[in-house]
Design an enzyme around this catalytic site. Structure first.
Site, PDB file in Angstrom:
ATOM      1  N   SER A 152       0.833  -1.198   0.000  1.00 33.10           N
ATOM      2  CA  SER A 152       0.000   0.000   0.000  1.00 33.10           C
ATOM      3  C   SER A 152       0.867   1.246   0.000  1.00 33.10           C
ATOM      4  O   SER A 152       1.815   1.354   0.784  1.00 33.10           O
ATOM      5  CB  SER A 152      -0.909   0.011   1.231  1.00 33.10           C
ATOM      6  OG  SER A 152      -1.568   1.260   1.354  1.00 33.10           O
ATOM      7  N   LYS A 188      31.445   2.393  -0.291  1.00 29.42           N
ATOM      8  CA  LYS A 188      31.685   2.286   1.149  1.00 29.42           C
ATOM      9  C   LYS A 188      32.837   1.314   1.393  1.00 29.42           C
ATOM     10  O   LYS A 188      32.779   0.156   0.979  1.00 29.42           O
ATOM     11  CB  LYS A 188      30.416   1.791   1.859  1.00 29.42           C
ATOM     12  CG  LYS A 188      30.619   1.527   3.352  1.00 29.42           C
ATOM     13  CD  LYS A 188      29.359   0.967   3.994  1.00 29.42           C
ATOM     14  CE  LYS A 188      29.628   0.548   5.435  1.00 29.42           C
ATOM     15  NZ  LYS A 188      28.441  -0.060   6.082  1.00 29.42           N
ATOM     16  N   VAL A 233      -3.738  -5.288   3.515  1.00 31.23           N
ATOM     17  CA  VAL A 233      -4.257  -6.579   3.948  1.00 31.23           C
ATOM     18  C   VAL A 233      -5.154  -6.361   5.169  1.00 31.23           C
ATOM     19  O   VAL A 233      -4.727  -5.792   6.180  1.00 31.23           O
ATOM     20  CB  VAL A 233      -3.114  -7.550   4.290  1.00 31.23           C
ATOM     21  CG1 VAL A 233      -3.673  -8.841   4.894  1.00 31.23           C
ATOM     22  CG2 VAL A 233      -2.296  -7.856   3.037  1.00 31.23           C
TER      23      VAL A 233
END
Length: 508
Positions: free
Chosen positions: A45, A84, A191
């Protein structure tokens, strides 16, 4: 099981619940490995935010990207990433003290004795060269330089490794495009309900808040701390490690690039009630304060973080709450928890994205049929739990070895009892500088060495194989030559930003 029966029992559908880094790394890897043999759906979502603090990684992330066929320069360009070489720790052992945890080794041994034993002998004879200066990664990092390791094993420039800093949100979007191009279907929605099969107890389907129902054979829970499937539906249980790793909050905010600029390393600075991260990206710097709520309020944490930024804050502080620990099972019935749904360890050594990666790798290694063989699931859980407990011990090491006594958090950590697996490693190193490795240690001897010495856990005796007569001279000469070779090689490397430009990793 082969032949027709094998085809009938094959996993035909997978539902990934949750997006973000965990969901889309899973979708990308599964779609790459399984192709069109299995329908893969991801439900997420837009209204549910992702944590997105995992912007620093460790070297195995390169293997994940390479396996998917991802071009390094394109990946860095699209995620506004940087290189890095390790992590600098500031004020951890004591205030005013700093050290570096490098990716790679400390030099190259020239006899049967470990490099750090020669360094200890040289120091006892008066050498002032720091252990950090025997690391090629730090030689480049402290100069703000970067180049990829050389392939020639005779060169000291072959002794380091690297990972990345990147925008986790952009990485998730990058992998979404990758996964959708390979057939993954994204479903927008929340959900609302999880349905279990009455006979097997497995998850049968999820129902979205608008009533749509999605069934699948295999479910991957990438729903974050909530653990929508693994915990809320299956009540798997959780082991709390807060008594060893007491920080339970974080506040994060990006800022404009400033201070040291685009450094090719992460920085962790210890504060009174926790520690602050600094992660440099091409377009901004990521910052956060991980802290213990027993010793600091949220407002105090935000004020401390905002007062210690390199540049102007580029957003409002975002707060996270967590309980360090792990699910009692990472795979339960037909649900595999990946990422924060499986547990959480603070990002002190940038392991969050790595644990997503290893969860996916193990799922592929132990990929099930619809029979969900319990022996397979048990082995997955055994390996996963062992791996995460080894990482836990390495994180605890940083807290246990502190010499700070200026704040309650640090006094408590120095005095705490630690797991026996960790106590053994601390004792071995303290007695004779020996680095004891165990199966499935993610962090190898050079990493443990960096933290032992960096946090002043100094051995009381040296390796008896050191030459008693000529040892000090031999060791001192070796250390001086090694530090000199590393310095010369680092001086010849391009600047970090210049290297990114050179390989086409920046957006023009």
């Amino acid at each position: 099981m082969g032949g027709a029966d094998g085809a009938q029992s094959a996993i035909r559908s997978i539902l990934i619940v949750g997006g973000g880094t965990a969901g889309w790394m899973t979708a990308a890897a599964l779609s790459h490995a399984l192709g069109k043999r299995c329908a893969i759906t991801l439900v997420e979502s837009d209204d549910i935010g992702t944590v997105g603090v995992g912007e620093a990684t460790i070297p195995p992330i390169k293997l994940f990207n390479e396996t998917l066929g991802i071009d390094e320069a394109q990946f860095l360009r699209e995620t506004k990433g940087s290189f890095k070489l390790g992590i600098e720790f500031v004020d951890w052992a004591r205030r005013g003290h700093r050290y570096f945890h490098p990716f790679g080794t400390f030099g190259k041994p020239f006899d049967m004795v470990a490099v750090h034993q020669h360094w200890l002998a040289a120091r006892a004879a008066g050498s002032q060269i720091p252990l950090d200066d025997l690391s090629m990664a730090w030689g480049a990092a402290k100069r703000g330089r970067f180049a990829q390791p050389m392939a020639d094993p005779r060169s000291v420039a072959s002794t380091f490794d690297y990972a990345y800093h990147f925008d986790a949100g952009l990485y998730a979007a990058f992998l979404r495009r990758y996964a959708e191009a390979r057939g993954v279907v994204r479903v927008e929605g929340k959900v609302g309900e999880v349905s279990l099969d009455g006979e097997s107890g497995r998850v049968a389907s999820v129902t979205l808040s608008d009533g749509r129902q999605i069934a699948a054979d295999l479910f991957v829970d990438c729903s974050g701390f909530r653990g929508l499937l693994i915990e809320e539906a299956l009540a798997t249980g959780y082991d709390d490690w807060t008594h060893w790793l007491p920080c339970d909050r974080a506040v994060a905010v990006p800022c404009a690039t400033g201070g040291d600029g685009l450094t090719p390393y992460t920085r962790s600075t210890a504060r009174a009630a926790g520690w602050q991260w600094r992660i440099p990206l091409q377009h901004r710097t990521g910052n956060g304060y991980v802290y213990c709520s027993r010793h600091l309020t949220d407002d105090e944490a935000a004020a401390t973080l905002l007062a210690n930024l390199d540049g102007e804050a580029l957003g409002d502080p975002r707060f996270l709450r967590f309980t360090t620990g792990r699910r009692r099972r990472f795979w339960n019935r037909n649900v595999v928890a990946i990422g924060l749904a499986s547990g959480f360890m603070e990002p002190l050594e940038s392991t969050s994205i790595h644990l997503i990666q290893t969860g996916i790798a193990k799922l592929l290694a132990y990929f099930p049929t619809r029979d969900f063989d319990p022996m397979l699931i048990d082995e997955y859980n055994r390996v996963a739990i062992t791996e995460v407990e080894r990482i836990r011990d390495f994180l605890i090491l940083h807290y246990k070895l502190t010499r700070r006594d200026d704040a309650p958090l640090w006094r408590d950590c120095a005095a705490m009892d630690v797991p026996e697996t960790l106590a053994l490693k601390i004792a071995h190193f303290r007695r004779g500088g020996r680095l004891v490795a165990r199966d499935m240690d993610l962090f190898g001897p050079p990493s443990w060495l960096a933290v032992h010495i960096g946090q002043l856990n100094e051995p009381v005796a040296l390796d008896p194989l050191l030459d008693a007569q000529n040892g000090a001279t031999t060791s001192r000469n070796f250390v001086e030559r090694l530090a000199g070779a590393i310095g010369s090689m680092a001086d010849s490397m391009p600047g970090h930003a210049a290297f990114l430009d050179r390989i086409g990793a920046t957006q023009n």
